[in-house]
Enzyme design. Structure first.
Site, PDB file in Angstrom:
ATOM      1  N   LYS A 197       0.833  -1.203   0.000  1.00  0.00           N
ATOM      2  CA  LYS A 197       0.000   0.000   0.000  1.00  0.00           C
ATOM      3  C   LYS A 197       0.865   1.250   0.000  1.00  0.00           C
ATOM      4  O   LYS A 197       1.996   1.241   0.469  1.00  0.00           O
ATOM      5  CB  LYS A 197      -0.952   0.009   1.205  1.00  0.00           C
ATOM      6  CG  LYS A 197      -0.300   0.266   2.553  1.00  0.00           C
ATOM      7  CD  LYS A 197      -1.361   0.536   3.614  1.00  0.00           C
ATOM      8  CE  LYS A 197      -0.750   1.152   4.851  1.00  0.00           C
ATOM      9  NZ  LYS A 197      -0.129   0.235   5.763  1.00  0.00           N
ATOM     10  N   ARG A 199       0.782   5.294   1.277  1.00  0.00           N
ATOM     11  CA  ARG A 199       0.045   6.179   2.196  1.00  0.00           C
ATOM     12  C   ARG A 199       0.341   7.632   1.815  1.00  0.00           C
ATOM     13  O   ARG A 199       1.426   8.151   2.099  1.00  0.00           O
ATOM     14  CB  ARG A 199       0.489   5.896   3.636  1.00  0.00           C
ATOM     15  CG  ARG A 199      -0.391   6.552   4.692  1.00  0.00           C
ATOM     16  CD  ARG A 199       0.214   6.381   6.064  1.00  0.00           C
ATOM     17  NE  ARG A 199       0.095   5.060   6.614  1.00  0.00           N
ATOM     18  CZ  ARG A 199      -0.983   4.600   7.253  1.00  0.00           C
ATOM     19  NH1 ARG A 199      -2.048   5.355   7.375  1.00  0.00           N
ATOM     20  NH2 ARG A 199      -1.003   3.381   7.767  1.00  0.00           N
ATOM     21  N   ALA A 229      -8.672   2.497  11.550  1.00  0.00           N
ATOM     22  CA  ALA A 229      -9.168   1.267  10.903  1.00  0.00           C
ATOM     23  C   ALA A 229      -9.339   1.422   9.390  1.00  0.00           C
ATOM     24  O   ALA A 229      -9.912   0.544   8.749  1.00  0.00           O
ATOM     25  CB  ALA A 229     -10.465   0.780  11.550  1.00  0.00           C
TER      26      ALA A 229
END
Length: 316
Positions: A197, A199, A229
């Site tokens: 991923k 960010r 979350a």
């Protein structure tokens, strides 16, 4: 209940997680140390130790969870009070070490706050730290006193082993968590997958792709902290898109701030297993969240430190 009768062992709780602290003293088989943490009318913290601790091995149980600054200040003042009361050793039990995510300079002109917190604890007078699942293991090197880092992963792994699930794959939500995922996978005798991923900014994550085979498997995402979350819920969606049968998640520290509870409630995560390093208030206690206790592990660590026997087996 077993009784541990040694007048030179004292355990005190502050205000962040008294339930865990009392569970720890019950596990050891001893009374909680007598103290109070109050506020002056202007909000300043007032600590009173209501029994003699001269020459004692003192353990202070305090997570620096939300409100982190209040709980950290309580702890620093308590350490000072214990030092001035002539305790022999001041052992700080930090089930959750707040500010641990600021462990390096990711950009120019940023602080390294976890190092600052380490300096504050040592300057106040701490002689040892017992903590659980530091966000980055190198934080141990920020201290010039002994640091014992306990692991929540064996307790989380046992929870999933007891479910006797088939075709499991353990998933790391990022590259940094691969070692944690590998440890759980070894216990569950399962393969691992990694979510790659990017960010773009803090608390915003963007899932890119999945490395590893998750098709027709029960995926268990493992992390040290779940905050908003966002990462977890996006990861669950991505795993199901890649053909996973169902998705479970687990973490040691349930920070669960902001929209976290709503996200988990509305997510594709079947169950989220967490430990009790951080108190979950009633509004965060939803059916999907299963909280497991670290009290037996921390109690055993306290006894071993006090008796000066090996703690290293507890790191497994």
């Amino acid at each position: 209940m077993p009784t541990y009768d040694d007048p030179y062992l004292k355990v005190f709780t502050l205000n962040s997680n008294p339930a865990l602290a009392h569970e720890i003293t019950n596990q050891i088989g001893m009374e909680m140390g007598k103290s109070s943490v109050k506020r002056f009318s202007d909000g300043e913290i007032q600590v009173n130790i209501e029994e003699s601790i001269r020459g004692c091995d003192v353990f202070l149980v305090q997570s620096t969870s939300e409100p982190a600054n209040e709980h950290l200040m309580e702890l620093l003042i308590m350490i000072d009070a214990v030092k001035r009361a002539s305790a022999k050793n001041i052992n700080v039990v930090l089930p959750y070490y707040g500010y641990a995510r600021q462990d390096r300079k990711a950009r120019s002109r940023e602080p390294i706050t976890s190092k600052l917190v380490a300096n504050l604890l040592e300057t106040a007078g701490a002689t040892r730290v017992i903590t659980t699942d530091l966000h980055a293991s190198q934080i141990q090197g920020f201290f010039d006193i002994p640091v014992d880092q306990l692991l929540g992963e064996p307790i989380l792994s046992k929870h999933f082993l007891d479910k006797e699930m088939e075709d499991v794959v353990v998933v790391s939500p990022d590259h940094g968590g691969v070692i944690r995922a590998r440890k759980m996978a070894d216990r569950l005798k399962a393969p691992i997958a990694i979510i790659d991923k990017r960010r773009p900014k803090p608390n915003v994550s963007e899932v890119m792709n999945i490395i590893g085979d998750v098709e027709d498997k029960t995926a268990i995402i493992v992390d040290d902290i779940i905050d908003t979350a966002g990462t977890m819920t996006l990861a669950a969606d991505a795993l199901l898109e890649k053909g996973a049968k169902e998705v479970y998640a687990c973490c040691t520290h349930p920070v669960l701030s902001g929209p976290a509870i709503e996200r988990i409630e509305n997510s594709n995560i079947k169950e989220l297993a967490v430990t009790n390093t951080i108190v979950l208030p009633e509004e965060k206690q939803i059916d999907k969240i299963k909280q497991l206790s670290l009290a037996p592990l921390i109690a055993e660590a306290i006894i071993r430190v006090h008796e000066q026997t090996s703690v290293s087996t507890l790191f497994e």
